[in-house]
Structure formats: structure tokens, C-alpha cells
Design an enzyme around this catalytic site. Structure first.
Site, PDB file in Angstrom:
ATOM      1  N   LEU A   8       0.829  -1.215   0.000  1.00 10.07           N
ATOM      2  CA  LEU A   8       0.000   0.000   0.000  1.00 10.07           C
ATOM      3  C   LEU A   8       0.860   1.261   0.000  1.00 10.07           C
ATOM      4  O   LEU A   8       0.356   2.367   0.141  1.00 10.07           O
ATOM      5  CB  LEU A   8      -0.954  -0.001   1.206  1.00 10.07           C
ATOM      6  CG  LEU A   8      -1.897  -1.212   1.275  1.00 10.07           C
ATOM      7  CD1 LEU A   8      -2.842  -1.083   2.451  1.00 10.07           C
ATOM      8  CD2 LEU A   8      -2.686  -1.384  -0.029  1.00 10.07           C
ATOM      9  N   GLY A   9       2.145   1.091  -0.215  1.00  7.84           N
ATOM     10  CA  GLY A   9       3.065   2.247  -0.225  1.00  7.84           C
ATOM     11  C   GLY A   9       3.130   2.889  -1.599  1.00  7.84           C
ATOM     12  O   GLY A   9       2.382   2.527  -2.517  1.00  7.84           O
ATOM     13  N   GLN A  10       4.074   3.857  -1.739  1.00  9.99           N
ATOM     14  CA  GLN A  10       4.146   4.621  -2.993  1.00  9.99           C
ATOM     15  C   GLN A  10       4.439   3.705  -4.184  1.00  9.99           C
ATOM     16  O   GLN A  10       3.780   3.789  -5.223  1.00  9.99           O
ATOM     17  CB  GLN A  10       5.257   5.682  -2.909  1.00  9.99           C
ATOM     18  CG  GLN A  10       5.309   6.574  -4.143  1.00  9.99           C
ATOM     19  CD  GLN A  10       6.595   7.349  -4.289  1.00  9.99           C
ATOM     20  OE1 GLN A  10       7.603   7.045  -3.656  1.00  9.99           O
ATOM     21  NE2 GLN A  10       6.582   8.342  -5.166  1.00  9.99           N
ATOM     22  N   ASP A  32       0.248  -5.678   3.660  1.00  9.64           N
ATOM     23  CA  ASP A  32       0.768  -4.483   4.316  1.00  9.64           C
ATOM     24  C   ASP A  32       0.382  -4.562   5.785  1.00  9.64           C
ATOM     25  O   ASP A  32      -0.422  -5.401   6.181  1.00  9.64           O
ATOM     26  CB  ASP A  32       0.223  -3.192   3.653  1.00  9.64           C
ATOM     27  CG  ASP A  32       1.224  -2.032   3.796  1.00  9.64           C
ATOM     28  OD1 ASP A  32       1.583  -1.418   2.774  1.00  9.64           O
ATOM     29  OD2 ASP A  32       1.671  -1.786   4.943  1.00  9.64           O
ATOM     30  N   ARG A  34      -1.395  -2.786   7.661  1.00 13.78           N
ATOM     31  CA  ARG A  34      -2.825  -2.590   8.011  1.00 13.78           C
ATOM     32  C   ARG A  34      -3.635  -2.468   6.728  1.00 13.78           C
ATOM     33  O   ARG A  34      -3.101  -2.123   5.686  1.00 13.78           O
ATOM     34  CB  ARG A  34      -3.004  -1.355   8.895  1.00 13.78           C
ATOM     35  CG  ARG A  34      -2.688  -0.021   8.246  1.00 13.78           C
ATOM     36  CD  ARG A  34      -2.866   1.097   9.264  1.00 13.78           C
ATOM     37  NE  ARG A  34      -1.935   0.935  10.384  1.00 13.78           N
ATOM     38  CZ  ARG A  34      -0.650   1.300  10.319  1.00 13.78           C
ATOM     39  NH1 ARG A  34      -0.148   1.796   9.220  1.00 13.78           N
ATOM     40  NH2 ARG A  34       0.146   1.134  11.366  1.00 13.78           N
ATOM     41  N   ASP A  50       2.778  -7.900   9.266  1.00 17.75           N
ATOM     42  CA  ASP A  50       3.867  -7.097   9.836  1.00 17.75           C
ATOM     43  C   ASP A  50       5.155  -7.831   9.484  1.00 17.75           C
ATOM     44  O   ASP A  50       5.381  -8.955   9.933  1.00 17.75           O
ATOM     45  CB  ASP A  50       3.685  -7.008  11.360  1.00 17.75           C
ATOM     46  CG  ASP A  50       4.852  -6.274  12.024  1.00 17.75           C
ATOM     47  OD1 ASP A  50       4.726  -5.879  13.196  1.00 17.75           O
ATOM     48  OD2 ASP A  50       5.904  -6.107  11.351  1.00 17.75           O
ATOM     49  N   TYR A 139      18.919   5.390   6.878  1.00 13.70           N
ATOM     50  CA  TYR A 139      18.314   4.816   5.664  1.00 13.70           C
ATOM     51  C   TYR A 139      19.403   4.291   4.727  1.00 13.70           C
ATOM     52  O   TYR A 139      19.309   3.184   4.212  1.00 13.70           O
ATOM     53  CB  TYR A 139      17.495   5.898   4.981  1.00 13.70           C
ATOM     54  CG  TYR A 139      16.798   5.498   3.707  1.00 13.70           C
ATOM     55  CD1 TYR A 139      17.234   5.975   2.471  1.00 13.70           C
ATOM     56  CD2 TYR A 139      15.662   4.686   3.730  1.00 13.70           C
ATOM     57  CE1 TYR A 139      16.579   5.642   1.299  1.00 13.70           C
ATOM     58  CE2 TYR A 139      15.000   4.358   2.556  1.00 13.70           C
ATOM     59  CZ  TYR A 139      15.459   4.842   1.348  1.00 13.70           C
ATOM     60  OH  TYR A 139      14.807   4.514   0.182  1.00 13.70           O
TER      61      TYR A 139
HETATM   62  C1  VAH Z   1      13.467   8.854  -0.122  1.00 11.47           C
HETATM   63  N1  VAH Z   1      12.003   8.504  -2.053  1.00 11.47           N
HETATM   64  O1  VAH Z   1      13.409  10.037  -0.371  1.00 11.47           O
HETATM   65  C2  VAH Z   1      13.016   7.858  -1.195  1.00 11.47           C
HETATM   66  C3  VAH Z   1      14.186   7.443  -2.049  1.00 11.47           C
HETATM   67  C4  VAH Z   1      15.996   8.299  -3.525  1.00 11.47           C
HETATM   68  C5  VAH Z   1      14.933   8.665  -2.577  1.00 11.47           C
HETATM   69  O2  VAH Z   1      15.031   6.590  -1.381  1.00 11.47           O
HETATM   70  O3  VAH Z   1      13.875   8.442   0.934  1.00 11.47           O
END
Ligand code: VAH
Length: 318
Positions: A8-10, A32, A34, A50, A139
């Protein structure tokens, strides 16, 4: 049968629709954390899952006898920087569970990496497929670790793992959540609804971007590629354009001449953006599996603005 996490994400919400169109609704199990009632939860099998629950993931994958795992569930860069330990547990815990389930069931495996897998010491222009990767964000640490873990499962267990380092992805269907490149989506929505936008990323900050249809095509193309031709696996650089907010605004003004761009820079997301490349080299993806983006900036702008306008029209009528 294909299991998609983060459906359900982008990326997930549009990739599930495309995969169901290509392979049949019942062949794509969307999951997903939920059930939001999204159309995807009704157009084919949907399960709440989950990804940090390894037993639940194995049970769903086994029950549907999946042979392909598309693992998308993750926190994006800005959110991950706000909640680094949650990001580590979800992004890495979910990934290792998805890899283990795939190993046990013998699935083909895909998970995205990102230009966020590069850091300030990476060459910023024509960023090579193989180069220094010392990201300074949680990230980025997750994405580099994920790339290495997926290559490990390939070399150690022969698991057919494949990945793509996505640039910023721009779409009109499902807004992104918590990304640094989200300004490049918000700008189009605000251009339609207000004729103006205040960007949280500064003028002159270049990042790779891509229209979502090209990103979805790339996933299918890579997963259907002849494995004998793959020199790399986790993960391929791809890109369609390198833009800063001014370039997007200029493209929007070709359709909405009065569009006004201003800046309200968010230092946190600006710092993340500045640690990433300006434009990456996608020649490995082109030579190993024929990657080629179809949408350039103006083509994306025209489609984004017309799709958002018709969505707004429909919303007003509703
Ligand atoms: C973000 N849309 O902004 C993601 C992606 C390259 C960007 O990893 O974290």
C-alpha cells in the site's frame, strides 16, 4: 504466485496493480501492516502482515505457495532519520525475514535500494555502479547493508536476489511518505491546487528522479531478465533525469505559466539530499538487462499535471 510486502506504499500500490494486470489478479498477494481499504485490498488477495513477524510471513507465503517475493516494506530516509532504531529494526528485520522465507521456499527475490545508498564521499557526478558507499543516514546504512545481505544470499544459498537503486520516484497515484525527494511530488500537487509551492529542498540541489511508470517497468524487466546476463545483482543504478526544484518549476511553467516557486528549506532533509549524488551512471542496467527510461522531465510534468487535475476534478464532483 507473487508476494508483495508494503503493497500500500508509494511503489507497492502501483506495482501490485501492474503485476495483477500482467500475471492475473489471483497471482499477486498484496500485504501491508494494516488494511486501509485501498483499491489494492479489493482487486485481488490481500493479507495484513507485519514484516517483522517472521512466522506470519512464512505462513502467508507458504499458504499461497509463492515463488516470487517483492519486499517493499520499509521506512524512507526522512522518517528513518527521525526514528533510527525503529528504522533499523523494521528495515533490516523485515529484510532478513523476507530473505529467509524466500530461501526456505525457493522464491525469486526483489527489494529496492536507493541513491540513498551513497554518501558524501561517493563521486557525485556520473556515480559509478561500483563505487564508495559510506552513507551518513540510517536509511543509507539500511540500504547498503541490504545490498550486501542480498548479494550474500545469492552467493551463499544461490537465492535469485535482484535489486534496483531507485532515484526519487514521482507518482500521482499514491503520495510517498517520509522521503527526502517527496518535494518533487508535492510540487505538482500544489501547482494544480494552488499555483505555487514552497520547496523544502533548496535551489541548485540536484538529485536523480524518475517517473513511476518507468520504475515499475524496470522492476518487471529486471525480474524477467536472463540471469546469465547479470554481472551485478544488488543493486542496479537507474535514473531518468537529474533535476533541482528550479528545473521542475520551469517544466511546470510550460503548462502553468504563472506557477510560483519559493523556498522553505528543511535543514534535516536538505542535509540528507546534499549527502546523495547529483546524477548516477545507469550503464550497467542498460547493458545487462536493457534498462531505458521513457519519460523525460517535460513528459513526466505533462502527465503528472493532467492526471492530478483529473483526480481533483473527480474529487470535486464526488
Ligand atoms: C526517499 N524517495 O526520499 C526515497 C528514495 C531516492 C529517494 O530513497 O527516501
Amino acid at each position: 504466485k507473487i508476494l508483495v510486502t508494503g503493497a500500500l506504499g508509494q511503489i507497492g500500490s502501483e506495482l501490485v496493480a501492474k503485476l495483477r494486470h500482467l500475471y492475473g489478479n489471483d497471482h499477486v498477494i498484496a500485504t501491508d501492516v494494516r488494511n486501509t481499504g485501498h483499491e489494492i485490498t479489493r482487486s485481488g488477495p490481500f493479507e495484513t502482515l507485519d514484516v517483522t513477524d517472521d512466522k506470519a510471513m512464512f505462513e502467508v507465503a507458504k499458504r499461497y505457495q509463492v515463488d516470487t517475493m517483492i519486499h517493499l516494506a520499509a521506512l524512507l530516509s526522512a522518517t528513518a532519520e527521525e526514528k533510527p532504531l525503529l528504522a533499523w529494526n523494521l528495515n533490516m528485520g523485515g529484510l532478513v525475514n523476507a530473505l529467509e522465507v524466500s530461501r526456505e521456499l525457493g522464491c525469486q527475490f526483489f527489494t529496492p535500494s536507493s541513491i540513498g545508498a551513497f554518501g558524501p564521499t561517493t563521486p557525485k557526478d556520473h556515480t559509478p555502479q561500483d563505487t564508495i558507499q559510506r552513507p551518513t543516514t540510517m536509511y543509507g546504512v539500511n540500504k547498503v547493508s541490504g545490498e550486501l545481505l542480498c548479494d550474500y544470499y545469492f552467493h551463499k544459498y544461490g537465492l535469485d536476489t535482484r535489486g534496483i537503486r531507485f532515484p526519487g520516484l514521482i507518482s500521482y497515484a499514491t503520495p510517498p511518505g517520509g522521503g527526502t525527494t517527496d518535494y518533487a511530488v508535492e510540487i505538482y500537487y500544489d501547482a494544480v491546487s494552488q499555483g505555487r509551492y514552497a520547496s523544502f529542498i533548496d535551489k541548485g540541489t540536484y538529485m536523480d528522479m524518475m517517473y513511476m511508470p518507468d520504475a515499475l517497468d524496470a522492476v518487471v524487466q529486471l525480474m524477467e531478465a536472463d540471469p546469465a546476463k547479470l554481472v551485478h545483482r544488488n543493486a542496479f543504478n537507474i535514473t531518468a533525469m537529474s533535476v533541482d526544484p528550479e528545473a521542475i518549476a520551469a517544466s511546470i511553467r510550460k503548462v502553468i505559466p504563472a506557477f510560483a516557486l519559493e523556498y522553505q528549506v528543511d535543514p534535516k532533509r536538505q542535509a540528507i539530499a546534499e549527502s546523495w549524488p547529483n546524477f548516477i551512471d545507469a550503464s550497467a542496467a542498460a547493458s545487462e538487462w536493457g534498462f531505458k527510461a521513457k519519460y523525460d522531465l517535460d513528459g513526466m510534468t505533462r502527465d503528472m499535471l493532467s492526471q492530478i487535475s483529473s483526480k481533483e476534478m473527480l474529487a470535486r464532483k464526488a
